[in-house]
Scaffold this motif. Structure first.
Motif, mmCIF file in Angstrom:
data_model
loop_
_atom_site.group_PDB
_atom_site.id
_atom_site.type_symbol
_atom_site.label_atom_id
_atom_site.label_comp_id
_atom_site.label_asym_id
_atom_site.label_seq_id
_atom_site.Cartn_x
_atom_site.Cartn_y
_atom_site.Cartn_z
ATOM 1 N N CYS A 3 -44.745 18.818 -3.401
ATOM 2 C CA CYS A 3 -44.111 20.140 -3.392
ATOM 3 C C CYS A 3 -44.600 20.894 -2.151
ATOM 4 C CB CYS A 3 -44.501 20.927 -4.633
ATOM 5 S SG CYS A 3 -43.883 20.203 -6.154
ATOM 6 N N PRO A 4 -43.703 21.416 -1.339
ATOM 7 C CA PRO A 4 -44.149 22.161 -0.150
ATOM 8 C C PRO A 4 -44.576 23.598 -0.452
ATOM 9 C CG PRO A 4 -41.761 22.012 -0.182
ATOM 10 C CD PRO A 4 -42.241 21.235 -1.368
ATOM 11 N N SER A 5 -44.434 24.009 -1.718
ATOM 12 C CA SER A 5 -44.798 25.398 -2.048
ATOM 13 C C SER A 5 -45.366 25.481 -3.463
ATOM 14 C CB SER A 5 -43.570 26.306 -1.942
ATOM 15 O OG SER A 5 -42.629 25.955 -2.932
ATOM 16 N N ILE A 6 -46.107 26.570 -3.692
ATOM 17 C CA ILE A 6 -46.580 26.893 -5.045
ATOM 18 C C ILE A 6 -45.983 28.237 -5.436
ATOM 19 C CG2 ILE A 6 -48.578 27.447 -6.490
ATOM 20 C CD1 ILE A 6 -50.227 25.505 -4.951
ATOM 21 N N SER A 7 -45.406 28.309 -6.625
ATOM 22 C CA SER A 7 -44.824 29.560 -7.126
ATOM 23 C C SER A 7 -45.652 30.116 -8.275
ATOM 24 C CB SER A 7 -43.397 29.320 -7.631
ATOM 25 O OG SER A 7 -42.535 29.050 -6.555
ATOM 26 N N PHE A 8 -45.862 31.417 -8.234
ATOM 27 C CA PHE A 8 -46.541 32.147 -9.297
ATOM 28 C C PHE A 8 -45.423 32.883 -10.020
ATOM 29 C CE2 PHE A 8 -49.030 31.332 -5.617
ATOM 30 C CZ PHE A 8 -50.176 30.751 -6.133
ATOM 31 N N THR A 9 -45.154 32.490 -11.236
ATOM 32 C CA THR A 9 -43.845 32.792 -11.812
ATOM 33 C C THR A 9 -43.912 32.752 -13.333
ATOM 34 O OG1 THR A 9 -41.546 31.971 -11.850
ATOM 35 C CG2 THR A 9 -43.223 30.329 -11.493
ATOM 36 N N TYR A 10 -42.784 32.833 -13.990
ATOM 37 C CA TYR A 10 -42.602 32.783 -15.454
ATOM 38 C C TYR A 10 -43.083 34.045 -16.176
ATOM 39 C CZ TYR A 10 -42.207 27.771 -14.419
ATOM 40 O OH TYR A 10 -41.884 26.562 -13.880
ATOM 41 N N LEU A 70 -36.947 27.426 2.116
ATOM 42 C CA LEU A 70 -37.188 26.005 1.831
ATOM 43 C C LEU A 70 -36.097 25.422 0.924
ATOM 44 C CD1 LEU A 70 -41.049 26.012 1.108
ATOM 45 C CD2 LEU A 70 -39.915 25.415 3.252
ATOM 46 N N PRO A 71 -34.815 25.566 1.287
ATOM 47 C CA PRO A 71 -33.746 25.120 0.376
ATOM 48 C C PRO A 71 -33.823 23.633 0.057
ATOM 49 C CG PRO A 71 -32.870 25.661 2.552
ATOM 50 C CD PRO A 71 -34.288 26.120 2.543
ATOM 51 N N HIS A 72 -33.389 23.290 -1.146
ATOM 52 C CA HIS A 72 -33.344 21.906 -1.641
ATOM 53 C C HIS A 72 -34.736 21.282 -1.761
ATOM 54 C CE1 HIS A 72 -29.177 22.580 -0.873
ATOM 55 N NE2 HIS A 72 -29.338 22.598 0.434
ATOM 56 N N THR A 73 -35.763 22.115 -1.947
ATOM 57 C CA THR A 73 -37.101 21.557 -2.174
ATOM 58 C C THR A 73 -37.554 21.926 -3.589
ATOM 59 O OG1 THR A 73 -38.272 23.533 -1.370
ATOM 60 C CG2 THR A 73 -37.728 21.804 0.263
ATOM 61 N N LYS A 74 -38.605 21.241 -4.027
ATOM 62 C CA LYS A 74 -39.216 21.549 -5.327
ATOM 63 C C LYS A 74 -40.397 22.492 -5.105
ATOM 64 C CE LYS A 74 -37.089 18.071 -7.625
ATOM 65 N NZ LYS A 74 -36.120 18.306 -8.685
ATOM 66 N N THR A 75 -40.671 23.299 -6.103
ATOM 67 C CA THR A 75 -41.825 24.194 -6.007
ATOM 68 C C THR A 75 -42.692 24.037 -7.256
ATOM 69 O OG1 THR A 75 -42.566 26.463 -5.613
ATOM 70 C CG2 THR A 75 -40.514 26.217 -6.869
ATOM 71 N N TYR A 76 -43.977 23.862 -7.017
ATOM 72 C CA TYR A 76 -44.961 23.724 -8.097
ATOM 73 C C TYR A 76 -45.191 25.119 -8.688
ATOM 74 C CZ TYR A 76 -49.485 22.552 -10.261
ATOM 75 O OH TYR A 76 -50.528 22.357 -11.137
ATOM 76 N N SER A 77 -44.941 25.267 -9.980
ATOM 77 C CA SER A 77 -44.874 26.613 -10.563
ATOM 78 C C SER A 77 -45.815 26.743 -11.755
ATOM 79 C CB SER A 77 -43.448 26.871 -11.062
ATOM 80 O OG SER A 77 -42.506 26.642 -10.035
ATOM 81 N N PHE A 78 -46.533 27.864 -11.822
ATOM 82 C CA PHE A 78 -47.346 28.075 -13.023
ATOM 83 C C PHE A 78 -47.518 29.553 -13.343
ATOM 84 C CE2 PHE A 78 -51.584 29.468 -11.644
ATOM 85 C CZ PHE A 78 -51.647 29.055 -10.315
ATOM 86 N N ALA A 79 -48.053 29.799 -14.547
ATOM 87 C CA ALA A 79 -48.236 31.176 -15.044
ATOM 88 C C ALA A 79 -49.406 31.226 -16.007
ATOM 89 C CB ALA A 79 -46.976 31.624 -15.785
#
Ligand code: SF4
Length: 290
Positions: free
Chosen positions: A123-130, A69-78
């Motif tokens: 956001c086209p994606s959700i990231s589980f991150t940090y 998904l290049p050049h997109t934003k991702t909703y991210s939380f931890a």
């Protein structure tokens, strides 16, 4: 909090958690090594369920994922917590907390709210991150199920230190992952992180075999994993066992947490890693943190 998905009950109200390879045996009233799973009278609870400690909308390239998904934003939380204790942890304020007794902190946000927010923010994606999503497996999984129903993609940014049982729950809902791989030297994993390397390689193999889009990151730290032999073994593992098109992010170290006296990785070391990666057959090498 929520009851842990993966554990077994033992005599005298002890439990054995099987979320990550530590497989902690936990006495009543105590927590596992991640400090966010607690045995309360013979039942293991994820204390961090629903408690978001960090939340942001990031470019997907920041995860880093350069081919998804290049050049997109991702909703991210931890949430708080991690199952490794890497001395160079760049997110130590949230990943290396709480203490064994302190309450788990975070804003209460339900999986449904996260999905609603991601949609509202386009956001086209959700990231589980940090921090490490393995230790908030239940919260991540509930969010992933709802995300898939809403047509969103899911991303884990992970140290890969998880059990096959966790992967089995996770893989049906996982689209992409960036997995941190520090190298095959178990002394590095044991001395600096309190873990071992084999489970990380197994996670990588299983994710690729399941069709997950995988990118690998190696933080190259002077005196830890920056020898040509170490870099060569990482590159060869990726090329041979995961495939030459799997991207390798070679990332520059900056002093952090317990490694404030270690120098920044010289640019020449990253250039050398790139050469080594190319010689091993890797087709997508990205130098990071420059
Ligand atoms: S997730 Fe936590 S409690 Fe469970 S095995 Fe890993 S470190 Fe131990």
């Amino acid at each position: 909090m929520k009851e842990s998905l993966l554990y077994e009950k033992l005599p005298e109200d002890r439990v054995r958690c099987s979320t990550c390879p530590h497989r902690c045996v936990i006495a009543p009233g105590a927590r596992g090594l991640c400090r966010v799973r607690e045995n309360q009278r013979g039942i293991l609870f994820a204390l961090n369920y629903g408690k978001t400690i960090a939340l942001a909308v990031d470019p997907v390239e920041k995860k880093p994922l350069y081919h998804f998904l290049p050049h997109t934003k991702t909703y991210s939380f931890a949430t708080q917590g991690c199952n490794l204790r890497c001395a160079w942890c760049q997110n130590w304020e949230i990943a290396q907390s709480p203490s064994f007794q302190a309450p788990v902190e975070g804003r209460l946000i339900s999986p449904e709210e996260h999905v609603k927010n991601a949609l509202a923010l386009h956001c086209p994606s959700i990231s589980f991150t940090y921090s490490e999503p393995t230790i908030f497996l239940e919260y991540a999984l509930d969010t992933m199920v709802r995300a898939k129903e809403a047509g969103l993609k899911t991303i884990w940014v992970t140290n890969g230190y998880m059990t096959p049982e966790t992967l089995e729950l996770l893989l049906p809902y996982l689209d992409a992952a960036n997995v941190d791989y520090k190298g095959a030297d178990d002394q590095v994993y044991q001395k600096y992180c309190g873990g071992t390397s084999a489970p990380v390689r197994e996670t990588l193999r299983r994710m690729v075999a399941a069709g997950v889009h995988v990118e690998v990151t190696t933080l190259v730290i002077p005196g830890v994993n920056d020898s040509p032999e170490s870099l060569d073994s990482i590159a060869r593992f990726i090329a041979k066992e995961l495939g030459p098109t799997v991207p390798w992010h070679v990332s520059r170290f900056f002093p952090a947490w317990k490694m404030l006296n270690t120098p920044i990785t010289p640019k020449e070391t990253l250039d050398l890693a790139e050469e080594i990666g190319k010689a091993a057959g890797l087709l997508r090498i990205h130098l990071g943190n420059l």
